[in-house]
Design a protein around this motif. Structure first.
Motif, PDB file in Angstrom:
ATOM      1  N   LEU A  16       0.804  -1.221   0.000  1.00  0.00           N
ATOM      2  CA  LEU A  16       0.000   0.000   0.000  1.00  0.00           C
ATOM      3  C   LEU A  16       0.836   1.270   0.000  1.00  0.00           C
ATOM      4  CD1 LEU A  16      -2.730  -0.997   2.600  1.00  0.00           C
ATOM      5  CD2 LEU A  16      -2.937  -0.961   0.122  1.00  0.00           C
ATOM      6  N   GLY A  17       2.110   1.148   0.377  1.00  0.00           N
ATOM      7  CA  GLY A  17       2.960   2.329   0.470  1.00  0.00           C
ATOM      8  C   GLY A  17       2.556   3.235   1.621  1.00  0.00           C
ATOM      9  N   LEU A  18       2.157   2.628   2.739  1.00  0.00           N
ATOM     10  CA  LEU A  18       1.689   3.382   3.898  1.00  0.00           C
ATOM     11  C   LEU A  18       2.582   3.149   5.104  1.00  0.00           C
ATOM     12  CD1 LEU A  18      -2.124   2.513   3.766  1.00  0.00           C
ATOM     13  CD2 LEU A  18      -1.009   4.564   2.881  1.00  0.00           C
ATOM     14  N   SER A  19       2.471   4.040   6.068  1.00  0.00           N
ATOM     15  CA  SER A  19       3.127   3.842   7.359  1.00  0.00           C
ATOM     16  C   SER A  19       2.190   3.028   8.255  1.00  0.00           C
ATOM     17  CB  SER A  19       3.423   5.190   8.019  1.00  0.00           C
ATOM     18  OG  SER A  19       2.197   5.819   8.382  1.00  0.00           O
ATOM     19  N   LYS A  20       2.738   2.519   9.361  1.00  0.00           N
ATOM     20  CA  LYS A  20       1.915   1.758  10.308  1.00  0.00           C
ATOM     21  C   LYS A  20       0.774   2.613  10.850  1.00  0.00           C
ATOM     22  CE  LYS A  20       5.742  -0.066  12.456  1.00  0.00           C
ATOM     23  NZ  LYS A  20       6.454  -0.648  13.593  1.00  0.00           N
ATOM     24  N   SER A  21       1.077   3.857  11.179  1.00  0.00           N
ATOM     25  CA  SER A  21       0.049   4.719  11.759  1.00  0.00           C
ATOM     26  C   SER A  21      -1.056   5.045  10.753  1.00  0.00           C
ATOM     27  CB  SER A  21       0.655   5.996  12.330  1.00  0.00           C
ATOM     28  OG  SER A  21       1.348   6.700  11.334  1.00  0.00           O
ATOM     29  N   THR A  22      -0.700   5.225   9.498  1.00  0.00           N
ATOM     30  CA  THR A  22      -1.720   5.492   8.479  1.00  0.00           C
ATOM     31  C   THR A  22      -2.598   4.267   8.269  1.00  0.00           C
ATOM     32  OG1 THR A  22      -0.323   7.130   7.392  1.00  0.00           O
ATOM     33  CG2 THR A  22      -2.114   6.187   6.078  1.00  0.00           C
ATOM     34  N   GLN A  24      -3.267   2.017  10.520  1.00  0.00           N
ATOM     35  CA  GLN A  24      -4.126   1.942  11.704  1.00  0.00           C
ATOM     36  C   GLN A  24      -5.275   2.942  11.614  1.00  0.00           C
ATOM     37  OE1 GLN A  24      -3.718  -0.846  12.650  1.00  0.00           O
ATOM     38  NE2 GLN A  24      -2.980  -0.767  14.737  1.00  0.00           N
ATOM     39  N   ARG A  25      -5.014   4.134  11.103  1.00  0.00           N
ATOM     40  CA  ARG A  25      -6.083   5.135  10.936  1.00  0.00           C
ATOM     41  C   ARG A  25      -7.127   4.645   9.941  1.00  0.00           C
ATOM     42  NH1 ARG A  25      -1.894   8.831  11.470  1.00  0.00           N
ATOM     43  NH2 ARG A  25      -1.632   9.104   9.240  1.00  0.00           N
ATOM     44  N   LYS A  26      -6.676   4.035   8.842  1.00  0.00           N
ATOM     45  CA  LYS A  26      -7.615   3.503   7.853  1.00  0.00           C
ATOM     46  C   LYS A  26      -8.476   2.395   8.457  1.00  0.00           C
ATOM     47  CE  LYS A  26      -5.277   4.664   3.554  1.00  0.00           C
ATOM     48  NZ  LYS A  26      -6.388   5.436   3.022  1.00  0.00           N
ATOM     49  N   ILE A  27      -7.869   1.520   9.242  1.00  0.00           N
ATOM     50  CA  ILE A  27      -8.623   0.456   9.895  1.00  0.00           C
ATOM     51  C   ILE A  27      -9.630   1.057  10.873  1.00  0.00           C
ATOM     52  CG2 ILE A  27      -8.463  -1.504  11.495  1.00  0.00           C
ATOM     53  CD1 ILE A  27      -5.689  -2.085  10.141  1.00  0.00           C
ATOM     54  N   PRO A  33      -9.862  -3.236   5.862  1.00  0.00           N
ATOM     55  CA  PRO A  33     -10.263  -4.342   6.745  1.00  0.00           C
ATOM     56  C   PRO A  33      -9.231  -4.597   7.846  1.00  0.00           C
ATOM     57  CG  PRO A  33      -9.692  -5.166   4.555  1.00  0.00           C
ATOM     58  CD  PRO A  33      -9.611  -3.681   4.497  1.00  0.00           C
ATOM     59  N   PRO A  34      -9.698  -4.905   9.042  1.00  0.00           N
ATOM     60  CA  PRO A  34      -8.761  -5.217  10.113  1.00  0.00           C
ATOM     61  C   PRO A  34      -8.093  -6.555   9.880  1.00  0.00           C
ATOM     62  CG  PRO A  34     -11.005  -5.566  10.841  1.00  0.00           C
ATOM     63  CD  PRO A  34     -11.087  -4.975   9.466  1.00  0.00           C
ATOM     64  N   ALA A  35      -6.935  -6.717  10.493  1.00  0.00           N
ATOM     65  CA  ALA A  35      -6.247  -8.004  10.449  1.00  0.00           C
ATOM     66  C   ALA A  35      -7.033  -9.005  11.288  1.00  0.00           C
ATOM     67  CB  ALA A  35      -4.838  -7.857  11.009  1.00  0.00           C
ATOM     68  N   PHE A  36      -6.680 -10.267  11.151  1.00  0.00           N
ATOM     69  CA  PHE A  36      -7.247 -11.293  12.016  1.00  0.00           C
ATOM     70  C   PHE A  36      -6.117 -12.178  12.510  1.00  0.00           C
ATOM     71  CE2 PHE A  36      -7.469 -12.905   7.705  1.00  0.00           C
ATOM     72  CZ  PHE A  36      -7.029 -14.214   7.807  1.00  0.00           C
ATOM     73  N   HIS A  37      -6.389 -12.912  13.569  1.00  0.00           N
ATOM     74  CA  HIS A  37      -5.356 -13.743  14.196  1.00  0.00           C
ATOM     75  C   HIS A  37      -5.302 -15.138  13.606  1.00  0.00           C
ATOM     76  CE1 HIS A  37      -4.175 -11.070  17.412  1.00  0.00           C
ATOM     77  NE2 HIS A  37      -5.434 -10.849  17.709  1.00  0.00           N
ATOM     78  N   GLU A  64     -17.685   6.616   2.407  1.00  0.00           N
ATOM     79  CA  GLU A  64     -18.857   5.771   2.625  1.00  0.00           C
ATOM     80  C   GLU A  64     -18.819   4.524   1.741  1.00  0.00           C
ATOM     81  OE1 GLU A  64     -19.139   9.123   1.943  1.00  0.00           O
ATOM     82  OE2 GLU A  64     -19.435   9.711   4.039  1.00  0.00           O
ATOM     83  N   GLU A  65     -18.420   4.702   0.492  1.00  0.00           N
ATOM     84  CA  GLU A  65     -18.317   3.563  -0.417  1.00  0.00           C
ATOM     85  C   GLU A  65     -17.219   2.597   0.026  1.00  0.00           C
ATOM     86  OE1 GLU A  65     -19.654   5.260  -4.744  1.00  0.00           O
ATOM     87  OE2 GLU A  65     -17.831   6.103  -3.861  1.00  0.00           O
ATOM     88  N   LEU A  66     -16.089   3.147   0.481  1.00  0.00           N
ATOM     89  CA  LEU A  66     -15.005   2.297   0.974  1.00  0.00           C
ATOM     90  C   LEU A  66     -15.457   1.509   2.202  1.00  0.00           C
ATOM     91  CD1 LEU A  66     -11.864   4.593   0.668  1.00  0.00           C
ATOM     92  CD2 LEU A  66     -12.283   2.459  -0.570  1.00  0.00           C
TER      93      LEU A  66
END
Length: 87
Positions: A16-22, A24-27, A33-37, A64-66
């Motif tokens: 995605l070319g994102l940082s960890k914090s970005t 997390q903000r998207k999630i 979508p969030p990760a799963f274990h 809203e669409e996302l």
């Protein structure tokens, strides 16, 4: 039977070319979508979900669409991958 692959956070960030914090903000905002274990200390995403999200971002959908698309992806997870992570 189709075999689904999973990826860890560093691979998702790279794709995605994102940082960890970005990420997390998207999630947190419901636009990824969030990760799963897979185990007690193993959090992953489905590869096809990450690729779907890349395509959706390229289409410049509204928030809203996302969110609606993310909701559908998470609903399709079924038993495997249904327990979201907070990390």
């Amino acid at each position: 039977m189709t075999v689904r692959q999973v990826v860890r956070r560093n691979t998702v960030l790279e794709k995605l070319g994102l940082s960890k914090s970005t990420l997390q903000r998207k999630i947190a905002s419901g636009t990824f979508p969030p990760a799963f274990h897979l185990g007690e200390r193993i959090s992953v995403w489905w590869v096809d979900e990450v690729e779907t999200m890349l395509g959706l971002y390229a289409r410049n959908l509204s928030i809203e669409e996302l969110r609606a698309q993310v909701h559908q992806l998470v609903q399709r997870r079924g038993d495997v991958g249904s327990k979201d992570c907070k990390d």
